[in-house]
Design a protein around this motif. Structure first.
Motif, mmCIF file in Angstrom:
data_model
loop_
_atom_site.group_PDB
_atom_site.id
_atom_site.type_symbol
_atom_site.label_atom_id
_atom_site.label_comp_id
_atom_site.label_asym_id
_atom_site.label_seq_id
_atom_site.Cartn_x
_atom_site.Cartn_y
_atom_site.Cartn_z
ATOM 1 N N VAL A 15 32.331 -36.614 -39.189
ATOM 2 C CA VAL A 15 30.994 -36.585 -38.744
ATOM 3 C C VAL A 15 30.724 -38.293 -37.997
ATOM 4 N N LEU A 16 30.983 -39.262 -38.514
ATOM 5 C CA LEU A 16 31.186 -40.402 -38.085
ATOM 6 C C LEU A 16 31.729 -40.458 -36.500
ATOM 7 N N ILE A 17 33.021 -40.046 -36.565
ATOM 8 C CA ILE A 17 33.618 -39.971 -35.089
ATOM 9 C C ILE A 17 32.953 -38.988 -34.223
ATOM 10 N N ARG A 18 32.575 -37.933 -34.556
ATOM 11 C CA ARG A 18 31.469 -37.029 -33.554
ATOM 12 C C ARG A 18 30.280 -37.868 -33.275
ATOM 13 N N LEU A 19 29.661 -38.643 -33.911
ATOM 14 C CA LEU A 19 28.207 -39.486 -33.497
ATOM 15 C C LEU A 19 28.983 -40.441 -32.679
ATOM 16 N N LEU A 20 30.063 -41.234 -32.932
ATOM 17 C CA LEU A 20 30.424 -42.218 -32.222
ATOM 18 C C LEU A 20 30.502 -41.872 -30.898
ATOM 19 N N TYR A 21 31.447 -40.856 -30.885
ATOM 20 C CA TYR A 21 32.027 -40.211 -29.513
ATOM 21 C C TYR A 21 30.656 -39.872 -28.654
ATOM 22 N N LEU A 22 29.793 -39.376 -29.052
ATOM 23 C CA LEU A 22 28.523 -39.003 -28.443
ATOM 24 C C LEU A 22 27.858 -40.256 -27.813
ATOM 25 N N SER A 23 27.867 -41.362 -28.446
ATOM 26 C CA SER A 23 27.215 -42.460 -28.150
ATOM 27 C C SER A 23 28.134 -43.367 -26.909
ATOM 28 N N LEU A 24 29.383 -43.137 -26.704
ATOM 29 C CA LEU A 24 30.113 -43.648 -25.718
ATOM 30 C C LEU A 24 29.750 -43.114 -24.465
ATOM 31 N N LYS A 25 30.146 -43.941 -23.718
ATOM 32 C CA LYS A 25 30.252 -43.547 -22.173
ATOM 33 C C LYS A 25 31.600 -43.127 -21.855
ATOM 34 N N VAL A 26 32.146 -42.135 -21.944
ATOM 35 C CA VAL A 26 33.543 -41.566 -21.874
ATOM 36 C C VAL A 26 33.668 -41.012 -20.553
ATOM 37 N N GLU A 27 35.277 -41.395 -20.159
ATOM 38 C CA GLU A 27 35.767 -41.040 -19.006
ATOM 39 C C GLU A 27 37.396 -40.729 -19.085
ATOM 40 N N PHE A 28 37.778 -39.670 -18.470
ATOM 41 C CA PHE A 28 39.107 -39.350 -18.590
ATOM 42 C C PHE A 28 39.811 -39.354 -17.560
ATOM 43 N N ILE A 29 41.318 -39.893 -17.725
ATOM 44 C CA ILE A 29 42.191 -39.961 -16.475
ATOM 45 C C ILE A 29 43.428 -38.982 -16.875
ATOM 46 N N LYS A 30 43.517 -37.987 -16.253
ATOM 47 C CA LYS A 30 44.229 -36.870 -16.481
ATOM 48 C C LYS A 30 45.353 -36.670 -15.482
ATOM 49 N N ASN A 31 46.645 -36.754 -15.825
ATOM 50 C CA ASN A 31 47.678 -36.700 -14.936
ATOM 51 C C ASN A 31 47.848 -35.297 -14.139
ATOM 52 N N SER A 32 47.887 -35.084 -13.022
ATOM 53 C CA SER A 32 48.246 -33.972 -12.280
ATOM 54 C C SER A 32 49.080 -33.201 -12.675
ATOM 55 N N THR A 33 50.319 -33.815 -12.784
ATOM 56 C CA THR A 33 51.553 -33.115 -13.268
ATOM 57 C C THR A 33 51.337 -32.486 -14.440
ATOM 58 N N LEU A 34 50.764 -33.152 -15.467
ATOM 59 C CA LEU A 34 50.507 -32.728 -16.909
ATOM 60 C C LEU A 34 49.686 -31.698 -16.809
ATOM 61 N N LEU A 35 48.621 -31.648 -16.141
ATOM 62 C CA LEU A 35 47.547 -30.603 -15.923
ATOM 63 C C LEU A 35 48.367 -29.021 -15.590
ATOM 64 N N GLU A 36 48.992 -29.482 -14.478
ATOM 65 C CA GLU A 36 49.657 -28.059 -14.016
ATOM 66 C C GLU A 36 50.915 -27.521 -14.995
ATOM 67 N N LYS A 37 51.535 -28.391 -15.527
ATOM 68 C CA LYS A 37 52.390 -27.896 -16.589
ATOM 69 C C LYS A 37 51.760 -27.396 -17.844
ATOM 70 N N TRP A 38 50.680 -27.702 -18.118
ATOM 71 C CA TRP A 38 49.830 -27.084 -19.122
ATOM 72 C C TRP A 38 49.372 -25.729 -18.787
ATOM 73 N N LYS A 39 49.136 -25.471 -17.396
ATOM 74 C CA LYS A 39 48.749 -24.247 -16.718
ATOM 75 C C LYS A 39 49.944 -23.378 -16.943
ATOM 76 N N GLU A 40 51.034 -24.058 -16.715
ATOM 77 C CA GLU A 40 52.295 -23.248 -16.606
ATOM 78 C C GLU A 40 52.883 -23.038 -18.107
ATOM 79 N N GLN A 41 52.142 -23.159 -19.216
ATOM 80 C CA GLN A 41 52.269 -23.044 -20.601
ATOM 81 C C GLN A 41 53.460 -23.898 -20.999
#
Length: 224
Positions: A21-47
């Motif tokens: 519960v505390l992790i979820r509440l803390l996460y909701l309060s944060l200003k969150v940004e993701f940096i995701k590598n394009s190679t990783l995302l493509e390979k995830w799509k390729e399973q």
């Protein structure tokens, strides 16, 4: 039933739920940004699936930072590990139990078997007892034998508290800015020495974290 047994039973039922519960509440309060590598995302799509590694100090907010196809976690067999494993179930994550000090060989065999399944495997390569930020052999051997790429994952934040623990465990403060960064997969090269692979992987981890810190600095902030 003795009072100590009752207390322990309550501990294992209440604390993991409260932590989730505390992790979820803390996460909701944060200003969150993701940096995701394009190679990783493509390979995830390729399973394709990976070994995801995060320093032990950064694991608190990681349950909310994973958006892949599915993951299992390596968690120690200690009492703290049991509490953590139960907390992770509230996020839908299953655990492989074991560490370098307790149940490590059995856990390694189970993870090798898991590496044949369509699921990512998350590991803290310096856990559960350190030394801090040291790449242990387990993740290196698992990458070598499984053929999987290793993906560095970092979490940094602008404001927070570091505990006086061996890993300087990080807890972000509410309403701070936070960055999750995923680096490109790093693969073991055929015929490569383990120490050479360790060096390449450590460099990739450091570069991924530098990328996250640089993003914070672009907002005029520094990482805790």
């Amino acid at each position: 039933m003795s009072s100590s047994v009752i207390k322990e039973k309550c501990l294992f039922q209440v604390v993991p739920w409260l932590a989730a519960v505390l992790i979820r509440l803390l996460y909701l309060s944060l200003k969150v940004e993701f940096i995701k590598n394009s190679t990783l995302l493509e390979k995830w799509k390729e399973q394709e699936n990976f070994l995801l590694i995060t320093w032990h100090e950064q694991i608190l907010m990681m349950p909310k930072g994973y958006h892949g196809p599915g993951v299992k976690l390596l968690i120690s067999r200690s009492k703290d590990g049991e509490l953590l494993a139960r907390a992770m179930r509230h996020f839908g994550y299953d655990a492989v139990r074991g560490s370098s000090s307790r149940g490590g060989r059995a856990a390694f065999r189970e993870m090798l078997a898991l590496a044949r399944e369509e699921v990512d495997i998350a590991i803290t390569p310096d856990g559960p007892r350190g030394p801090r930020r040291e790449l242990k052999d387990g993740v290196l051997q698992l990458a070598k034998l499984s053929g999987r790429g290793v993906v560095p994952v970092a979490f940094v934040c602008s404001c927070g508290h570091r505990f006086a623990s061996w890993d300087r465990f990080l807890c972000p403060y509410p309403f701070s800015r936070a960055i999750y960064s995923y680096g490109p997969p790093v693969y073991f090269k055929k015929g490569e020495e383990i120490d050479d692979f360790r060096g390449r992987l450590l460099s990739a981890i450091q570069e991924n974290e530098r990328q996250a810190i640089a993003r914070l600095e672009s907002y005029g902030l520094s990482a805790i």
